[in-house]
Design a protein around this motif. Structure first.
Motif, PDB file in Angstrom:
ATOM      1  N   GLY A 119       0.029  -2.745  10.415  1.00 28.59           N
ATOM      2  CA  GLY A 119       0.137  -1.510   9.650  1.00 28.59           C
ATOM      3  C   GLY A 119      -0.246  -1.653   8.200  1.00 28.59           C
ATOM      4  O   GLY A 119      -0.133  -0.695   7.432  1.00 28.59           O
TER       5      GLY A 119
ATOM      6  N   LEU B 226      -7.193   5.911   2.937  1.00 27.57           N
ATOM      7  CA  LEU B 226      -7.581   5.185   4.136  1.00 27.57           C
ATOM      8  C   LEU B 226      -7.994   3.766   3.764  1.00 27.57           C
ATOM      9  O   LEU B 226      -8.857   3.563   2.913  1.00 27.57           O
ATOM     10  CB  LEU B 226      -8.748   5.901   4.818  1.00 27.57           C
ATOM     11  N   CYS B 227      -7.388   2.779   4.395  1.00 28.83           N
ATOM     12  CA  CYS B 227      -7.690   1.369   4.127  1.00 28.83           C
ATOM     13  C   CYS B 227      -8.403   0.760   5.327  1.00 28.83           C
ATOM     14  O   CYS B 227      -7.927   0.878   6.465  1.00 28.83           O
ATOM     15  CB  CYS B 227      -6.413   0.586   3.835  1.00 28.83           C
TER      16      CYS B 227
ATOM     17  N   VAL C 143      -3.263  -2.084   7.042  1.00 25.24           N
ATOM     18  CA  VAL C 143      -4.463  -1.260   6.878  1.00 25.24           C
ATOM     19  C   VAL C 143      -4.547  -0.304   8.059  1.00 25.24           C
ATOM     20  O   VAL C 143      -3.842  -0.459   9.066  1.00 25.24           O
ATOM     21  CB  VAL C 143      -5.743  -2.113   6.779  1.00 25.24           C
ATOM     22  N   ASP C 144      -5.412   0.689   7.913  1.00 24.70           N
ATOM     23  CA  ASP C 144      -5.563   1.684   8.974  1.00 24.70           C
ATOM     24  C   ASP C 144      -6.572   1.271  10.028  1.00 24.70           C
ATOM     25  O   ASP C 144      -6.382   1.535  11.218  1.00 24.70           O
ATOM     26  CB  ASP C 144      -5.991   3.029   8.360  1.00 24.70           C
ATOM     27  N   LYS C 145      -7.656   0.648   9.593  1.00 23.37           N
ATOM     28  CA  LYS C 145      -8.739   0.317  10.514  1.00 23.37           C
ATOM     29  C   LYS C 145      -9.359  -1.018  10.119  1.00 23.37           C
ATOM     30  O   LYS C 145      -9.115  -1.528   9.027  1.00 23.37           O
ATOM     31  CB  LYS C 145      -9.810   1.420  10.512  1.00 23.37           C
TER      32      LYS C 145
ATOM     33  N   ALA D 197      -8.636   0.632  15.545  1.00 20.65           N
ATOM     34  CA  ALA D 197      -7.430   1.221  14.990  1.00 20.65           C
ATOM     35  C   ALA D 197      -6.269   1.005  15.962  1.00 20.65           C
ATOM     36  O   ALA D 197      -6.460   0.606  17.115  1.00 20.65           O
ATOM     37  CB  ALA D 197      -7.636   2.714  14.714  1.00 20.65           C
ATOM     38  N   ARG D 198      -5.061   1.299  15.506  1.00 20.57           N
ATOM     39  CA  ARG D 198      -3.886   1.130  16.360  1.00 20.57           C
ATOM     40  C   ARG D 198      -3.828   2.176  17.470  1.00 20.57           C
ATOM     41  O   ARG D 198      -3.346   1.895  18.571  1.00 20.57           O
ATOM     42  CB  ARG D 198      -2.599   1.201  15.517  1.00 20.57           C
TER      43      ARG D 198
ATOM     44  N   CYS E 290     -13.128   5.320   1.537  1.00 21.75           N
ATOM     45  CA  CYS E 290     -12.004   4.453   1.905  1.00 21.75           C
ATOM     46  C   CYS E 290     -11.789   3.338   0.891  1.00 21.75           C
ATOM     47  O   CYS E 290     -12.653   3.042   0.065  1.00 21.75           O
ATOM     48  CB  CYS E 290     -12.239   3.845   3.287  1.00 21.75           C
TER      49      CYS E 290
ATOM     50  N   ARG F 198       0.838  -1.193   0.000  1.00 17.99           N
ATOM     51  CA  ARG F 198       0.000   0.000   0.000  1.00 17.99           C
ATOM     52  C   ARG F 198       0.876   1.248   0.000  1.00 17.99           C
ATOM     53  O   ARG F 198       1.974   1.268   0.568  1.00 17.99           O
ATOM     54  CB  ARG F 198      -0.941   0.012   1.196  1.00 17.99           C
TER      55      ARG F 198
ATOM     56  N   VAL G 237      -4.511  -4.656  10.842  1.00 17.93           N
ATOM     57  CA  VAL G 237      -4.386  -3.338  11.476  1.00 17.93           C
ATOM     58  C   VAL G 237      -3.119  -3.274  12.323  1.00 17.93           C
ATOM     59  O   VAL G 237      -2.336  -2.326  12.242  1.00 17.93           O
ATOM     60  CB  VAL G 237      -5.621  -3.025  12.339  1.00 17.93           C
TER      61      VAL G 237
ATOM     62  N   GLY H 266      -0.203   4.263   1.181  1.00 22.96           N
ATOM     63  CA  GLY H 266      -0.519   5.103   2.326  1.00 22.96           C
ATOM     64  C   GLY H 266      -1.284   6.363   2.003  1.00 22.96           C
ATOM     65  O   GLY H 266      -1.522   7.185   2.889  1.00 22.96           O
TER      66      GLY H 266
END
Length: 381
Positions: A134, A93-94, A136-138, A267-268, A116, A88, A131, A90
């Protein structure tokens, strides 16, 4: 001592009773967390053999609706736990979800983040790992529905991963009966879908006198019908799945009762709640031994006029048995429980902070899973 600021707090205490001879060492080492540290809060067998084709058949569709992929293989392939890719860029938004393109979980992701890029995954575990890594974002995680109640496995996943709840989505499930061009619902002999969807549409399926075939995902059912090419096979899935797989909607809104599914967004990193607005906070904790402890724990919210919107208990799977000391004799306790609670208040609210301080008096472990805006979008039919 007042809790400072509006950060998301981690573990208050080790997830183990002081009198226990059995420690509860989770893979995230919850026992090492300091007091209020910001650490870890962080196809069923088919009727005919031709149903077993999904990965072997390639079909080119010539008569298409707008937006339908001419080659089904152009649709994104689900991620598996051992096939992560870091390709990806970046810039977009994934959001990861379980299932194939057109699944209801993808619909929830697109409701929360309309622009997204959605990333299909083999299972919920993989979506959360994506997630954490890293990739994906969410991730979208269904947690309960008005029809089926709580999704217990997904509650367990909340504790298994170092992720934070940053949002929720209330999704109205609108089941559609799908078929190929020229198919009619009266001529259907078989209907494919996820077992829960089949149960939720029982009245219509009984009237049609069809054979129900359970598959892993509603979108997978739509894909299977598209690939099979026979007009006597239908699927129950979403209207989006109909468009993606070139199927026609033979009937819409076929569920016996309205069904709203609540999904969490993970999310992280936690979000920083605002002082104004409607927020919900989710926590998980275990309790000390003693009469009336659960009642006392819940009272810390009621005494401060904080509404509890959800309470769920889950047994501690790794150590379902623990020893306890009843003054003179050592006894065994079965089904040591964790309690998941949602309360309607922001972590910036002093009453919420004081409630959590008081809650510590009765708990052996506590973790804030997330503080996030309440989904107030219109989900009426």
């Amino acid at each position: 001592m007042a809790l400072n600021g509006c950060s998301i707090w981690g573990c208050a205490k080790a997830l183990q009773p002081a009198t226990s001879t059995l420690s509860l060492n989770s893979k995230h080492d919850l026992g090492k967390c300091g007091k209020w540290r910001r650490c870890c809060s962080s196809v069923v067998n088919g009727v005919e053999s031709s149903f077993q084709y999904a990965d072997r058949v390639q079909v080119q569709i010539t008569e298409l609706d707008d937006g339908f992929h001419k080659d089904l293989n152009m649709l994104p392939k689900p991620l598996t736990a051992n096939k992560f890719s870091s390709s990806r860029d970046g810039t977009k938004l994934c959001v990861a979800y379980k299932g194939l393109a057109g699944a209801y979980t993808e619909e929830a992701a697109l409701k929360a983040y309309p622009k997204c890029e959605t990333v299909p995954c083999d299972d919920f575990e993989t979506s959360l790992q994506a997630v954490e890594s890293g990739l994906v974002d969410k991730a979208v995680l269904p947690i309960e529905s008005s029809e089926g109640g709580s999704i217990h496995h997904n509650y367990d996943l909340l504790l298994d991963h170092k992720l934070h709840i940053v949002g929720e989505v209330q999704l109205l499930i609108n089941h559609c009966l799908l078929g190929l061009t020229g198919a009619t619902k009266e001529n259907l002999k078989f209907v494919l879908s996820h077992p829960q969807a089949l149960v939720q549409c029982e009245m219509m399926l009984t009237d049609l006198a069809v054979t129900n075939i359970g598959v892993d995902d509603t979108a997978a059912a739509a894909k299977a019908v598209s690939l099979d090419g026979r007009r006597n096979i239908g699927a129950i899935a979403s209207s989006r799945a109909a468009k993606l797989y070139g199927l026609h909607i033979l009937a819409e809104g076929i569920q016996d009762d309205d069904n709203i599914t609540r999904c969490l967004i993970l999310a992280r990193d936690p979000i920083l709640p605002e002082t104004n607005g409607s927020y919900k906070t989710s926590i998980v904790f275990s309790l000390q031994e003693g009469p009336g402890v659960l009642m006392k724990a819940l009272e810390v919210f009621g005494l401060r006029n904080i509404n509890l919107s959800k309470i769920e208990s889950r047994p501690v799977k790794r150590y379902p048995v623990r020893l306890r000391d009843d003054s003179k004799y050592e006894s065994i306790k079965y089904f040591d429980n964790l309690f998941y609670i949602d309360f309607e208040a922001s972590m910036t609210n002093p009453n919420a902070q004081h409630a959590l301080e008081s809650l510590q008096e009765y708990t052996t472990f506590i973790r804030v899973l997330g503080c996030y805006p309440v989904d107030k979008t219109d989900i009426s039919c």
